[in-house]
Scaffold this motif. Sequence first.
Motif, short mmCIF file in Angstrom:
data_model
loop_
_atom_site.label_atom_id
_atom_site.label_comp_id
_atom_site.label_asym_id
_atom_site.label_seq_id
_atom_site.Cartn_x
_atom_site.Cartn_y
_atom_site.Cartn_z
N THR A 600 0.82 -1.22 0.00
CA THR A 600 0.00 0.00 0.00
C THR A 600 0.85 1.27 0.00
O THR A 600 0.33 2.36 -0.20
CB THR A 600 -0.91 0.01 1.24
OG1 THR A 600 -0.10 -0.16 2.41
CG2 THR A 600 -1.94 -1.09 1.17
N GLU A 601 2.16 1.11 0.25
CA GLU A 601 3.04 2.27 0.35
C GLU A 601 3.61 2.62 -1.02
O GLU A 601 4.60 2.05 -1.47
CB GLU A 601 4.16 2.02 1.36
CG GLU A 601 3.69 1.72 2.77
CD GLU A 601 2.82 2.82 3.36
OE1 GLU A 601 2.93 3.98 2.90
OE2 GLU A 601 2.03 2.54 4.27
N THR A 602 2.99 3.56 -1.67
CA THR A 602 3.43 4.03 -2.98
C THR A 602 3.98 5.44 -2.87
O THR A 602 3.85 6.09 -1.83
CB THR A 602 2.25 4.03 -3.97
OG1 THR A 602 1.25 4.94 -3.46
CG2 THR A 602 1.65 2.64 -4.10
N GLY A 603 4.59 5.91 -3.95
CA GLY A 603 5.15 7.25 -3.93
C GLY A 603 4.14 8.31 -3.55
O GLY A 603 4.42 9.20 -2.74
N GLY A 604 2.95 8.23 -4.12
CA GLY A 604 1.93 9.23 -3.84
C GLY A 604 1.45 9.19 -2.41
O GLY A 604 1.35 10.21 -1.73
N ARG A 605 1.18 7.99 -1.93
CA ARG A 605 0.62 7.85 -0.59
C ARG A 605 1.66 8.04 0.51
O ARG A 605 1.37 8.57 1.58
CB ARG A 605 -0.01 6.46 -0.45
CG ARG A 605 -0.81 6.30 0.83
CD ARG A 605 -1.41 4.92 0.94
NE ARG A 605 -2.46 4.88 1.95
CZ ARG A 605 -3.07 3.76 2.34
NH1 ARG A 605 -2.73 2.60 1.83
NH2 ARG A 605 -4.03 3.81 3.26
N THR A 606 2.88 7.63 0.24
CA THR A 606 3.92 7.62 1.27
C THR A 606 4.70 8.93 1.33
O THR A 606 4.87 9.52 2.40
CB THR A 606 4.89 6.44 1.00
OG1 THR A 606 4.13 5.23 0.95
CG2 THR A 606 5.94 6.34 2.09
N ALA A 607 5.18 9.37 0.17
CA ALA A 607 6.02 10.57 0.12
C ALA A 607 5.22 11.85 -0.13
O ALA A 607 5.62 12.93 0.30
CB ALA A 607 7.10 10.42 -0.95
N GLY A 608 4.08 11.72 -0.81
CA GLY A 608 3.26 12.88 -1.15
C GLY A 608 2.85 13.73 0.04
O GLY A 608 2.95 14.97 -0.01
N PRO A 609 2.40 13.13 1.16
CA PRO A 609 1.99 13.94 2.31
C PRO A 609 3.11 14.79 2.91
O PRO A 609 2.86 15.90 3.38
CB PRO A 609 1.49 12.89 3.31
CG PRO A 609 1.03 11.77 2.45
CD PRO A 609 2.00 11.72 1.32
N ALA A 610 4.34 14.28 2.92
CA ALA A 610 5.47 15.08 3.43
C ALA A 610 5.70 16.29 2.55
O ALA A 610 5.97 17.40 3.03
CB ALA A 610 6.74 14.21 3.48
N PHE A 611 5.59 16.08 1.23
CA PHE A 611 5.74 17.17 0.27
C PHE A 611 4.67 18.24 0.51
O PHE A 611 4.97 19.44 0.61
CB PHE A 611 5.63 16.60 -1.14
CG PHE A 611 5.75 17.61 -2.24
CD1 PHE A 611 6.95 17.83 -2.88
CD2 PHE A 611 4.64 18.34 -2.67
CE1 PHE A 611 7.07 18.77 -3.90
CE2 PHE A 611 4.74 19.27 -3.68
CZ PHE A 611 5.96 19.48 -4.29
N ALA A 612 3.41 17.82 0.59
CA ALA A 612 2.31 18.76 0.79
C ALA A 612 2.44 19.51 2.10
O ALA A 612 2.20 20.73 2.17
CB ALA A 612 0.97 18.01 0.72
N TYR A 613 2.82 18.80 3.16
CA TYR A 613 3.00 19.43 4.48
C TYR A 613 4.02 20.56 4.38
O TYR A 613 3.80 21.66 4.90
CB TYR A 613 3.46 18.37 5.49
CG TYR A 613 3.59 18.88 6.91
CD1 TYR A 613 2.61 18.63 7.85
CD2 TYR A 613 4.73 19.61 7.32
CE1 TYR A 613 2.73 19.09 9.16
CE2 TYR A 613 4.85 20.08 8.61
CZ TYR A 613 3.84 19.81 9.53
OH TYR A 613 3.96 20.29 10.82
#
Length: 668
Positions: A600-613
């Motif tokens: 379930t850990e994909t680039g969008g789901r895993t790294a995306g939230p850190a980017f948006a934050y």
Amino acid sequence: MLKYIFGFFAVVTIGVMGWLLYLYSNIRFELDKVVDYNPKLTTQFFDKDGRLISNLFYQEHRLYVKYEDIPARVIEALVAIEDTQFFEHNGINPDAISRAIIKDIKAGALVEGASTLTQQLIKTLVLSREKKLIRKIKEALLSLRIETLLTKEEILERYLNQVYFGHGYYGIKTAALGYFKKELYELNLKEIAILVGLPRAPSFYDPTRNLQFALARANQVISRMNTLGWINQEEYSEAMKYTPNVYDETLTQNKAPYIIDYVLKELSNEIKDIKTGGYKIYLTVDLDAQEIAKEGLKFAYNQILSRDKYFQELNKKNKIEKEYDEEGNELDPNRYINKLNGSLISIENKTGKILALVGGIDYKTSSFNRVIQSKRQPGSAIKPFIYQAALDLGYSPATQLADISRTYEFETNDSEEKKFWQPKNYSGKYKGLLSLREALVHSRNLATINLVTDIGIDVVYDSLKTYGFKDMPLDLSITLGSFVISPLDLSQAYSIISNDGEEVKPYIINSIINKNGTVINFEAQKRYVTSPEQAFLVKDILHDAVDRGTGRRAKVKNLEIAGKTGTTNNNVDAWFCGFSPTIQTVVWFGQDDNTPMRKTETGGRTAGPAFAYFYEKYLKLHPELKREFDMPEGVRTSILNGQKEYFTTTSKLPTDEINIPKENQIQF
């Protein structure tokens, strides 16, 4: 008889003088340490706004201050308590020596010294602090001589920079900043009195440990100044009542250890005395951005662990099936413990200046800098460059690609046995025909592989080398990012897109000032790769990828974002590489031992939230940031199948399917 007595005294006098000359001849070269004063100085690192990031030193933490920058009140306080006749004597004070001798005789031991400030400087720089007569004689001889070589002001400058002020602080400027967070000119009388009272017994009077004793000593200084008439009654009363705020700070003050480690690595071959040379190094880093980046990375990290904990609970209750890797090996349900980590690097699009660099979740746990030192597979994060190559060859965002399955037959170097490779889309489904834009927006593996096959693997390989990628296999696996690269190098490559076709090399040092005031400035290194209009085509597709594709979790309200996710085989690596109109950020998550994360850990789901934050918080601090992308002059728009599409003179749209409004038609 009288003649013999005079003769005896003459012989004794000549003998003593001879012995003193001999003694002086053995120690006179020690004065070079005082005349050519060259103390160990602390190097300091500052962020782009001049805020202190860290102190770096070897053994002695010392910040130098010139005599002309020392307030007169500091000199007065020091002389008042330590050596009232400093400006009158020639290095030793006979009156003080007489008083000390009488007290020593009465006590039957050396209980009181009579050291002038000059003698204290000699004792600190040249001789030991032991209470022996021979040392005192050497000290007096050298003090008399040094007064003929240096001015009083030069002696005071050396003294106030050399002596120890407790708590690891050498020199009065260091102590002022350490204890009170003030420059010397900002100190009030009580704070000055505390400082000049410290050298007598720095550990005992250390205000972070024994504030009452430090205040008592300071009051002695103030009383002495009042007695001498150097302060008036109002100043005396006010200073006696005042109690300052004292800070108990660490010496290094290191607010960004990953950054300092990287800077030291960059300068290791350039500056050999960096720990003792007293440099001021101004970095491109924004401490606010650095703190937000750390928070953002930790925020996403905690989300991953929460999901893992949730799935572990389901697994215990047998509500989910066991997980296996692509080779059929069962995956450890506790595999995140002490292995999961992440990194983030953020730069200015136009300059390459590094605003934030976080090499891991917790520096205390692991100082390994994953932005610089880690080499990981980029996965689908490589795709924008393949599509950039296609567009530069004449493909357009509307070019139709085949999103269909193929089986590839190949042989390995160590075996003649034929093997087969059948790549799949992440979803396992096929779309048939779809546009180049949609293929990249939704990160379609099969469409990308078919595009590379159509272009030619050798052409794509050479294009990727042009973009700066290295150590790649010359086969179709590069389509899915099968080689390794550091987040720093991947950030440099993405600047080609974020900076309108011109690559900028990320750099972290703005300027270096040595102790003599010589300044070395650093500038951006740029390289033309493609035109602004061609880079814009990929930029716009990546904007779509965030708006409605795989990068949706990286969306930021009221700010245009373009970016690409990256997920490698078995979910070993998860990336988000994106940018706003002014700032570019690359985020990576994975496990340090290269074992898989959950599926379930994909680039969008895993790294995306850190980017948006990161962008959401930074935008609040800097609401003036540019919000929308600019479209270069060479880009044109048209309506294709009811949808707006962009094109250029190189990347023309398929004209038989275009309905171009008359006002937008151009001649090629």
